[in-house]
Design a protein around this motif. Structure first.
Motif, PDB file in Angstrom:
ATOM      1  N   VAL A  64      26.520 -35.775  -9.707  1.00 52.75           N
ATOM      2  CA  VAL A  64      26.467 -34.442 -10.314  1.00 52.75           C
ATOM      3  C   VAL A  64      27.885 -33.990 -10.657  1.00 52.75           C
ATOM      4  O   VAL A  64      28.750 -33.901  -9.781  1.00 52.75           O
ATOM      5  N   MET A  65      28.119 -33.692 -11.928  1.00 49.74           N
ATOM      6  CA  MET A  65      29.458 -33.349 -12.401  1.00 49.74           C
ATOM      7  C   MET A  65      29.610 -31.883 -12.762  1.00 49.74           C
ATOM      8  O   MET A  65      30.710 -31.415 -13.042  1.00 49.74           O
ATOM      9  N   HIS A  66      28.510 -31.159 -12.775  1.00 49.93           N
ATOM     10  CA  HIS A  66      28.561 -29.742 -13.149  1.00 49.93           C
ATOM     11  C   HIS A  66      27.437 -29.022 -12.410  1.00 49.93           C
ATOM     12  O   HIS A  66      26.352 -29.585 -12.209  1.00 49.93           O
ATOM     13  N   LEU A  67      27.701 -27.789 -12.009  1.00 54.15           N
ATOM     14  CA  LEU A  67      26.688 -27.000 -11.315  1.00 54.15           C
ATOM     15  C   LEU A  67      26.737 -25.559 -11.808  1.00 54.15           C
ATOM     16  O   LEU A  67      27.799 -24.936 -11.813  1.00 54.15           O
ATOM     17  N   LYS A  92      36.676 -27.498 -10.325  1.00 56.10           N
ATOM     18  CA  LYS A  92      36.532 -28.197 -11.596  1.00 56.10           C
ATOM     19  C   LYS A  92      36.183 -27.254 -12.733  1.00 56.10           C
ATOM     20  O   LYS A  92      36.709 -27.392 -13.847  1.00 56.10           O
ATOM     21  N   GLN A  93      35.295 -26.296 -12.470  1.00 57.04           N
ATOM     22  CA  GLN A  93      34.796 -25.416 -13.529  1.00 57.04           C
ATOM     23  C   GLN A  93      35.624 -24.149 -13.677  1.00 57.04           C
ATOM     24  O   GLN A  93      35.442 -23.403 -14.641  1.00 57.04           O
ATOM     25  N   GLN A  94      36.515 -23.903 -12.696  1.00 59.21           N
ATOM     26  CA  GLN A  94      37.348 -22.699 -12.704  1.00 59.21           C
ATOM     27  C   GLN A  94      36.499 -21.439 -12.838  1.00 59.21           C
ATOM     28  O   GLN A  94      36.784 -20.531 -13.638  1.00 59.21           O
ATOM     29  N   ALA A  95      35.416 -21.423 -12.029  1.00 57.94           N
ATOM     30  CA  ALA A  95      34.498 -20.277 -12.072  1.00 57.94           C
ATOM     31  C   ALA A  95      33.713 -20.224 -10.766  1.00 57.94           C
ATOM     32  O   ALA A  95      33.537 -21.233 -10.079  1.00 57.94           O
ATOM     33  N   ALA A  96      33.237 -19.029 -10.449  1.00 59.63           N
ATOM     34  CA  ALA A  96      32.347 -18.854  -9.302  1.00 59.63           C
ATOM     35  C   ALA A  96      30.972 -19.435  -9.635  1.00 59.63           C
ATOM     36  O   ALA A  96      30.583 -19.526 -10.798  1.00 59.63           O
ATOM     37  N   ILE A  97      30.248 -19.822  -8.599  1.00 59.24           N
ATOM     38  CA  ILE A  97      28.898 -20.358  -8.761  1.00 59.24           C
ATOM     39  C   ILE A  97      27.891 -19.254  -8.468  1.00 59.24           C
ATOM     40  O   ILE A  97      28.022 -18.527  -7.478  1.00 59.24           O
ATOM     41  N   ASP A  98      26.892 -19.119  -9.322  1.00 61.57           N
ATOM     42  CA  ASP A  98      25.828 -18.138  -9.096  1.00 61.57           C
ATOM     43  C   ASP A  98      24.920 -18.622  -7.971  1.00 61.57           C
ATOM     44  O   ASP A  98      24.450 -19.764  -7.990  1.00 61.57           O
ATOM     45  N   VAL A  99      24.693 -17.758  -6.995  1.00 58.06           N
ATOM     46  CA  VAL A  99      23.856 -18.067  -5.838  1.00 58.06           C
ATOM     47  C   VAL A  99      22.730 -17.055  -5.771  1.00 58.06           C
ATOM     48  O   VAL A  99      22.971 -15.840  -5.783  1.00 58.06           O
ATOM     49  N   TYR A 100      21.498 -17.549  -5.706  1.00 59.90           N
ATOM     50  CA  TYR A 100      20.305 -16.704  -5.711  1.00 59.90           C
ATOM     51  C   TYR A 100      19.602 -16.801  -4.362  1.00 59.90           C
ATOM     52  O   TYR A 100      19.269 -17.901  -3.902  1.00 59.90           O
ATOM     53  N   ALA A 101      19.376 -15.631  -3.734  1.00 58.16           N
ATOM     54  CA  ALA A 101      18.727 -15.602  -2.420  1.00 58.16           C
ATOM     55  C   ALA A 101      18.168 -14.209  -2.194  1.00 58.16           C
ATOM     56  O   ALA A 101      18.654 -13.225  -2.774  1.00 58.16           O
ATOM     57  N   ASN A 102      17.157 -14.123  -1.333  1.00 60.21           N
ATOM     58  CA  ASN A 102      16.655 -12.784  -1.003  1.00 60.21           C
ATOM     59  C   ASN A 102      17.609 -12.116  -0.014  1.00 60.21           C
ATOM     60  O   ASN A 102      18.568 -12.731   0.472  1.00 60.21           O
ATOM     61  N   GLU A 103      17.354 -10.859   0.296  1.00 60.48           N
ATOM     62  CA  GLU A 103      18.286 -10.083   1.116  1.00 60.48           C
ATOM     63  C   GLU A 103      18.464 -10.689   2.498  1.00 60.48           C
ATOM     64  O   GLU A 103      19.578 -10.726   3.041  1.00 60.48           O
ATOM     65  N   GLN A 127      33.751 -19.848  -4.071  1.00 59.85           N
ATOM     66  CA  GLN A 127      33.594 -18.612  -4.836  1.00 59.85           C
ATOM     67  C   GLN A 127      32.155 -18.526  -5.336  1.00 59.85           C
ATOM     68  O   GLN A 127      31.665 -19.448  -5.982  1.00 59.85           O
ATOM     69  N   VAL A 128      31.493 -17.416  -5.007  1.00 55.70           N
ATOM     70  CA  VAL A 128      30.089 -17.263  -5.380  1.00 55.70           C
ATOM     71  C   VAL A 128      29.843 -15.894  -5.992  1.00 55.70           C
ATOM     72  O   VAL A 128      30.535 -14.922  -5.676  1.00 55.70           O
ATOM     73  N   ASN A 129      28.849 -15.842  -6.848  1.00 57.47           N
ATOM     74  CA  ASN A 129      28.286 -14.579  -7.341  1.00 57.47           C
ATOM     75  C   ASN A 129      26.881 -14.473  -6.782  1.00 57.47           C
ATOM     76  O   ASN A 129      26.001 -15.255  -7.159  1.00 57.47           O
ATOM     77  N   LEU A 130      26.658 -13.532  -5.866  1.00 54.70           N
ATOM     78  CA  LEU A 130      25.347 -13.398  -5.230  1.00 54.70           C
ATOM     79  C   LEU A 130      24.394 -12.629  -6.126  1.00 54.70           C
ATOM     80  O   LEU A 130      24.744 -11.586  -6.681  1.00 54.70           O
ATOM     81  N   HIS A 131      23.171 -13.149  -6.245  1.00 55.02           N
ATOM     82  CA  HIS A 131      22.107 -12.491  -6.995  1.00 55.02           C
ATOM     83  C   HIS A 131      20.890 -12.363  -6.093  1.00 55.02           C
ATOM     84  O   HIS A 131      20.529 -13.315  -5.392  1.00 55.02           O
ATOM     85  N   ASN A 132      20.257 -11.220  -6.129  1.00 53.19           N
ATOM     86  CA  ASN A 132      19.119 -10.974  -5.246  1.00 53.19           C
ATOM     87  C   ASN A 132      17.818 -11.489  -5.850  1.00 53.19           C
ATOM     88  O   ASN A 132      17.548 -11.315  -7.039  1.00 53.19           O
ATOM     89  N   ILE A 133      17.016 -12.140  -5.004  1.00 53.14           N
ATOM     90  CA  ILE A 133      15.661 -12.542  -5.375  1.00 53.14           C
ATOM     91  C   ILE A 133      14.688 -11.589  -4.712  1.00 53.14           C
ATOM     92  O   ILE A 133      14.758 -11.363  -3.499  1.00 53.14           O
ATOM     93  N   ASP A 134      13.805 -11.009  -5.494  1.00 51.38           N
ATOM     94  CA  ASP A 134      12.697 -10.253  -4.900  1.00 51.38           C
ATOM     95  C   ASP A 134      11.408 -11.015  -5.221  1.00 51.38           C
ATOM     96  O   ASP A 134      11.420 -12.233  -5.300  1.00 51.38           O
ATOM     97  N   LYS A 135      10.325 -10.348  -5.419  1.00 57.42           N
ATOM     98  CA  LYS A 135       9.050 -11.037  -5.648  1.00 57.42           C
ATOM     99  C   LYS A 135       8.794 -11.341  -7.113  1.00 57.42           C
ATOM    100  O   LYS A 135       7.803 -11.985  -7.448  1.00 57.42           O
ATOM    101  N   GLU A 136       9.679 -10.874  -7.980  1.00 55.09           N
ATOM    102  CA  GLU A 136       9.469 -11.044  -9.416  1.00 55.09           C
ATOM    103  C   GLU A 136      10.158 -12.304  -9.931  1.00 55.09           C
ATOM    104  O   GLU A 136      11.129 -12.793  -9.362  1.00 55.09           O
TER     105      GLU A 136
END
Length: 253
Positions: A64-67, A92-103, A127-136
């Motif tokens: 895996v070379m990109h995420l 490698k990507q010079q960016a934070a990774i989006d992370v999806y999880a519930n509260e 480095q992460v960007n947290l995103h919330n998962i709900d039921k939708e």
């Protein structure tokens, strides 16, 4: 869209440390199982579902070379322990990774990986960007993921449906309401831990019954323990269109 099984084992993996059973000593590569995780590639995105303790090796083994994003099913260590190693992609990507999880899972991540979320950012930490998962349902680019809540004993765990593919790792019971989200899937992945009764996971018999109830064109079992038996032996007794997944297996949806 391509799905790669990065790991198909349970929390201890297979072989289990210090175990000399016929499965753990098998020379069949299908009996070597890292902790459960999948790689989803398609619609311009590369997504990992769960970063267990084997995450680093899984990324190297699969090349895996990109995420783009990580999505978490729940907070148990066999599903989150490898998060630190996303920092290679940060670099490698010079960016934070989006992370999806519930509260609830976000709370666990902040506890287990406190240094990622502290006010003082030590050089080189993930480095992460947290995103919330709900039921939708939610989008990662053009990839739409629909959460499916299952019960892992008393712990709610998320599975995910993507197009006609549904992935569930840690189910013991699933409500009729959530089953409706799964029905119509062409490919179903569900856990089948072992033959003996277990408090928080489907047995082989329970997984087969659930697969037949859903009626997907193809069903694959994952989150497999060494107690289930050798891959070749179990595969030979499964009903038509039901298979054991194995590390490195790729399917297209």
């Amino acid at each position: 869209m391509t799905i790669t099984f990065l790991g198909t084992g349970t929390s201890q993996g297979v072989p289990v440390i210090a175990c000399c059973c016929e499965v753990c000593t098998s020379t069949d590569k299908h009996d070597k199982r890292l902790r459960s995780s999948i790689l989803v590639e398609g619609d311009g995105k590369v997504i990992i579902i769960d970063t267990g303790p084997d995450f680093r090796y899984q990324m190297l083994r699969a090349g895996v070379m990109h995420l783009d994003a990580v999505v978490f099913t729940h907070e148990h260590k066999d599903h989150i322990a490898g998060l630190d190693d996303i920092r290679a992609f940060n670099f490698k990507q010079q960016a934070a990774i989006d992370v999806y999880a519930n509260e609830r899972v976000q709370t666990a991540l902040k506890r287990e990986f406190y240094y990622i979320f502290s006010d003082f950012k030590y050089p080189g930490i993930p480095q992460v960007n947290l995103h919330n998962i709900d039921k939708e349902a939610f989008n990662i680019g053009d990839v739409v993921l629909t959460p499916v809540e299952v019960m892992h004993y008393k712990l709610p765990v998320l599975g995910f449906r993507i197009k006609d593919f549904t992935y569930i790792t840690d189910a013991k019971t699933i409500s009729d309401f959530e089953k409706e989200k799964i029905k119509g899937s062409k490919i179903l992945v569900i856990n089948a831990l072992q033959r003996q009764s277990h408090i928080s996971h489907f047995t082989l018999e329970e997984a087969i019954a659930f697969a037949q109830e859903i009626g997907a064109e193809q069903t694959y079992f994952t989150h497999i323990s060494h107690r289930l038996g050798k891959h070749a032996d179990v595969s030979a007794e499964l009903p038509a269109n039901i298979y054991l997944a194995y590390d490195g297996l790729q399917i297209t949806i």
